[in-house]
Motif scaffolding. Structure first.
Motif, PDB file in Angstrom:
ATOM      1  N   ILE A   1       0.842  -1.192   0.000  1.00 34.63           N
ATOM      2  CA  ILE A   1       0.000   0.000   0.000  1.00 34.63           C
ATOM      3  C   ILE A   1       0.879   1.244   0.000  1.00 34.63           C
TER       4      ILE A   1
ATOM      5  N   LEU B   1      -2.435   2.882  -6.790  1.00 37.86           N
ATOM      6  CA  LEU B   1      -1.466   3.457  -5.858  1.00 37.86           C
ATOM      7  C   LEU B   1      -1.057   4.862  -6.276  1.00 37.86           C
TER       8      LEU B   1
ATOM      9  N   TYR C   1      -8.881   5.321  -3.007  1.00 40.01           N
ATOM     10  CA  TYR C   1      -7.713   4.478  -2.726  1.00 40.01           C
ATOM     11  C   TYR C   1      -7.182   4.739  -1.321  1.00 40.01           C
TER      12      TYR C   1
ATOM     13  N   ALA D   1      -6.494   1.988   1.476  1.00 44.27           N
ATOM     14  CA  ALA D   1      -5.112   1.758   1.904  1.00 44.27           C
ATOM     15  C   ALA D   1      -4.926   2.004   3.402  1.00 44.27           C
TER      16      ALA D   1
END
Length: 282
Positions: free
Chosen positions: A94, A193, A272, A276
């Motif tokens: 992550i 990412l 995201y 994460a």
């Protein structure tokens, strides 16, 4: 891809962590199409099930890389259903971004648990299975961020530097045993990412397919490290020969001094970051 390479890959048992999306899924797709027996694991159970079924993989399942029991059960299932593991690709990771002073302790720990402990745990569990056979290959996904240190990514950079160091030490430790260790160091890659961030000025991000190709190249021709892309890798390696002021100047020249602090598109990145950071299933 020549027929000899296809022959080398056909039937190899490859287990991939973080295989439900991004680099892990691209790697699984590439290897599966070349005839490898691929298994993917991911913490996102619905997503890994859908990905595995869509690809037609013989084995896919939920996997928490930070939990020894979960990892052991995943590897046990791979070997029951596919046979002894030839290659483990420790891909799960992550990348929360932002100033380190504003990073919650829970997020720091989560980065280290997944990016570092998950890699070490997977490597240990796999190498114990491989040593008696004197055969096997562990490929760990690091990052060029592990040797090119960037504001806004302090903990992430530290975690990837740890992966590089661990993998190289383990490689030397197992020389002559038949078990190989390799590290893949991608530049920022066009996956979730990197959502809401900009790459280095004048440099292209990698694609998940390019990183998958690098993993494939290591399986076919094992070596300690591979960097993706070649241009970004060359830039990263060159910094070891620079003074710190020169390296800092280049960081600013390529626009990386604020790419992960003030230049982040937080709205584009919101989904995201939530996953994460553990606000929802990742």
């Amino acid at each position: 891809m020549n027929s000899r390479t296809r022959q080398e890959l056909r039937g190899k048992v490859v287990a991939i962590t973080g295989g439900a999306r991004g680099i892990g899924l691209a790697t699984a797709t590439r290897l599966h199409r070349l005839g490898a027996a691929v298994a993917i694991g991911d913490i996102d159970a619905p997503r890994v099930k859908a990905a595995g079924e869509e690809l037609g993989l013989a084995m896919h399942g939920e996997l928490d890389v930070t939990d020894s029991r979960s990892f052991t059960e995943f590897l046990d299932q791979v070997e029951r259903e596919l046979g002894p593991i030839d290659v483990l690709v420790n891909n799960a990771g992550i990348m929360p971004v932002g100033p380190v002073a504003q990073e919650p302790d829970t997020v720091s720990k989560r980065i280290l648990d997944i990016n570092v402990y998950g890699v070490i745990l997977g490597s240990k569990l796999a190498v114990r299975r491989m040593l008696p056979r004197r055969s096997g290959h562990i490929i760990n996904l690091a990052s060029l961020a592990g040797e090119t240190f960037l504001p806004g990514l302090a903990t992430y950079c530290g975690s990837k530097a740890a992966v590089i160091g661990f993998t190289e030490a383990a490689r030397r430790e197992h020389r002559g045993t038949g078990v190989r260790f390799s590290a893949v160091l991608p530049t920022f890659t066009d996956t979730e990412l990197a959502a809401g961030t900009q790459g280095a000025r004048g440099m292209r991000n990698a694609t998940p397919e390019a990183v998958a190709e690098a993993v494939l190249s290591l399986i076919v021709r094992p070596r300690p490290q591979v960097r993706v892309t070649p241009a970004s890798g060359a830039m990263s390696m060159s910094q070891r020969f620079m003074t710190i002021p020169v390296a800092d100047f280049l960081l600013r020249a390529f626009g990386m001094h604020d790419a992960f602090t003030t230049k982040v598109d937080t709205e584009h990145r919101r989904a995201y970051e939530s996953r994460a950071r553990g606000d929802e299933t990742s």
